[in-house]
Structure formats: structure tokens, C-alpha cells
Scaffold this active site. Structure first.
Site, short mmCIF file in Angstrom:
data_model
loop_
_atom_site.label_atom_id
_atom_site.label_comp_id
_atom_site.label_asym_id
_atom_site.label_seq_id
_atom_site.Cartn_x
_atom_site.Cartn_y
_atom_site.Cartn_z
N ASN A 9 0.88 -1.17 0.00
CA ASN A 9 0.00 0.00 0.00
C ASN A 9 0.91 1.22 0.00
OD1 ASN A 9 -1.76 2.07 0.45
ND2 ASN A 9 -2.39 1.40 2.51
N LYS A 11 0.17 4.21 -0.19
CA LYS A 11 -0.45 5.41 0.41
C LYS A 11 -0.16 6.61 -0.50
CE LYS A 11 -0.15 3.18 4.86
NZ LYS A 11 -0.05 3.29 6.31
N HIS A 95 -9.50 1.34 4.83
CA HIS A 95 -8.22 1.50 5.53
C HIS A 95 -8.44 2.44 6.72
CE1 HIS A 95 -4.12 2.60 6.49
NE2 HIS A 95 -3.75 1.50 5.85
N GLU A 97 -6.81 4.78 7.83
CA GLU A 97 -6.58 6.21 7.54
C GLU A 97 -7.81 6.83 6.89
OE1 GLU A 97 -2.87 5.58 5.50
OE2 GLU A 97 -1.94 5.02 7.40
N GLU A 167 -5.44 -4.82 10.49
CA GLU A 167 -4.41 -3.80 10.72
C GLU A 167 -4.71 -3.05 12.02
OE1 GLU A 167 -2.41 -2.72 6.65
OE2 GLU A 167 -3.97 -1.28 7.13
N GLY A 173 2.59 2.26 10.85
CA GLY A 173 3.54 3.36 10.74
C GLY A 173 4.24 3.70 12.03
N SER A 212 3.46 -2.19 10.35
CA SER A 212 4.91 -2.26 10.59
C SER A 212 5.51 -3.63 10.25
CB SER A 212 5.24 -1.87 12.03
OG SER A 212 4.85 -0.52 12.27
P1 13P Z 1 3.09 0.33 7.70
O1 13P Z 1 3.59 -0.97 7.10
O2 13P Z 1 3.84 1.53 7.20
O3 13P Z 1 2.98 0.26 9.18
O4 13P Z 1 1.59 0.55 7.14
C1 13P Z 1 0.69 -0.49 7.23
C2 13P Z 1 -0.51 -0.14 6.46
O5 13P Z 1 -1.26 0.75 6.83
C3 13P Z 1 -0.77 -0.86 5.21
O6 13P Z 1 -2.04 -0.60 4.71
#
Ligand code: 13P
Length: 251
Positions: A9, A11, A95, A97, A167, A173, A212
């Protein structure tokens, strides 16, 4: 059959100049590996060029969001049919976010899930709890509600054409990965819960872990019986790291 998968992803990262070498390195290093599905979910604007680069490779591409509406006066939105124009096989929906920063609730996420499926695109439904919810002991309830909302709208059988990604928000992150056992507990909770409604759907469902995941912790997570792969954020932007994670699952 349950499919193993590593999905990146990106982002809101990437640019035309850097995407190509990143993808080329991934393609070269994963060439010929067949037992695992590999996927990158990229910003909408890069779909045409990513499609050009990845066509005829073993890496699939997808989007990170989709409108719940088919078409109409929805300024700034992108429909599932538009994603079809660029042969997206997958789209991430719900997601965290999107849920926390852009106000998407369970109902909206479920509608997006259904819009993707109507267009023949496999939704990757993200679920997960905040740190506060975990500490309050409501993790399972939160996840159950997130999944129940989708089942209420689209039906349990719809999960035959979907992927779930667990997640935990506190692991995204942050560099703080869930312990393999912690992730496994939730994955098996999800699978067992669904098995009560439809054993075959539950058995064949691909459930990814995200939060992560790095090259140094991927193997121990992927060794867990109900973790079928990963949804990778930061590490998907670095070719060597993403390839190492993909190979960790392929073994
Ligand atoms: P990270 O791997 O940067 O923690 O992000 C995970 C994520 O949100 C994947 O959709």
C-alpha cells in the site's frame, strides 16, 4: 483455495520518476514466483503507468480507495468502473486512515466493498482496533462490527471474492508490530467467527496482517497458521525490503 498474498500500500507516496525503478526491481526479483500473489496498491493517478509496467508480469495492481457510487455528481471521486478501465484487480476499502482521517464509517466502507465487487474488483477490507479500544478490551467487538456491517449489506458469500486485512491502528507506521501470537489470535477470531456462518468461506478466506511489517519480522508473522500474508505500507516503497517480505511468504 486460500491464496497467500503480499500487497503493498503505497499510500500517498511515489512519483513518475521513482515508481518505474521501484517496480522494475520488484518485477525482476519476483519473476517466476507463482505460489504467492503479489500486488501493489498505488495512487489513482499512477494507475495507467503502473498498468503499462506490470502488464504480463506476476505482480498485480490495484487502488487504495473507491467511491461507493457508480457515477454521477460526486466531484473528486473515482468509481469502480473507472478502476476497471485500468484493469485493477483489487482495491483497498476501509483503511484505518480513511476511517479516521476522512470519516468513513462502517456503512460507507460496506458500500465501497459492494461497489468494488459489482465491478468485478476484489475488495481488501481493512479492519482493526485503536490502542484505546485494545486497552479497553473491545478489540474483538470492534472487528466483529466492522465485518458484520459488510456481511449485512453484501452477504457472507461475498467473502468468497474478498480479502480481509487485519491492521491494528497502533501498529501502523509506528514501528510497533503486533506480536505474531497477538495477530494470530485476531486472525483466528475472525476466521472462527465466519466459520459459524459458513465454514467453506472461512476456510478459503485470505486474511492479511498489516502494521509495521518489515523484512526482519515478516517470517515470524507469516508462520502463524491464520496469517496468509501481509499488507505492507512503508516497506513497500523500498524494493529490497518489499522483495524480502514477498520472499519470506513464498518460502
Ligand atoms: P506500515 O507498514 O507503514 O505500518 O503501514 C501499514 C498499512 O497501513 C498498510 O495498509
Amino acid at each position: 483455495m486460500r491464496r497467500k498474498m503480499v500487497a503493498g500500500n503505497w499510500k500517498m507516496h511515489g512519483n513518475l520518476l521513482e515508481n518505474k525503478p521501484l517496480l522494475n526491481a520488484i518485477v525482476t526479483n519476483l519473476n517466476g514466483l507463482q505460489e504467492v500473489s503479489f500486488l501493489v496498491c498505488v495512487p489513482y493517478l499512477y494507475l495507467p503507468s503502473v498498468q503499462d509496467t506490470l502488464r504480463n508480469t506476476n505482480i498485480a495492481w490495484g487502488a487504495q480507495n473507491v467511491s461507493q457510487y457508480e457515477k454521477g455528481p460526486y466531484t473528486g471521486e473515482i468509481s469502480a468502473l473507472m478502476l476497471n478501465d485500468f484493469e485493477c484487480g483489487y482495491v483497498i476499502v476501509g483503511h484505518s486512515e480513511r476511517r479516521t482521517l476522512f470519516g468513513e464509517d462502517n456503512r460507507t466502507v460496506s458500500e465501497k466493498y459492494q461497489a468494488a465487487q459489482r465491478a468485478g474488483i476484489t475488495p481488501i477490507l481493512c479492519v482493526g482496533e485503536t490502542l484505546e479500544q485494545r486497552e479497553a478490551g473491545t478489540t474483538e467487538q470492534v472487528i466483529e462490527e466492522q465485518i458484520a456491517s459488510v456481511i449485512k449489506l453484501a452477504g457472507i458469500k461475498s467473502l468468497a471474492n474478498a480479502i480481509i486485512a487485519y491492521e491494528p491502528l497502533w501498529a501502523i507506521g509506528t514501528g510497533r508490530t503486533a506480536l505474531p501470537e497477538q495477530a494470530q489470535d485476531i486472525h483466528s477470531f475472525i476466521r472462527e467467527g465466519l466459520a459459524k456462518q459458513d465454514a467453506n468461506i472461512a476456510k478459503d478466506l485470505t486474511i492479511l496482517y498489516g502494521g509495521s511489517v518489515k523484512s526482519n519480522n515478516a517470517s515470524e508473522l507469516f508462520d502463524m497458521p491464520d496469517i496468509d500474508g501481509g499488507l505492507i505500507g512503508g516497506a513497500s516503497l523500498i524494493a529490497a525490503d518489499f522483495v524480502a517480505i514477498c520472499r519470506a511468504l513464498h518460502q
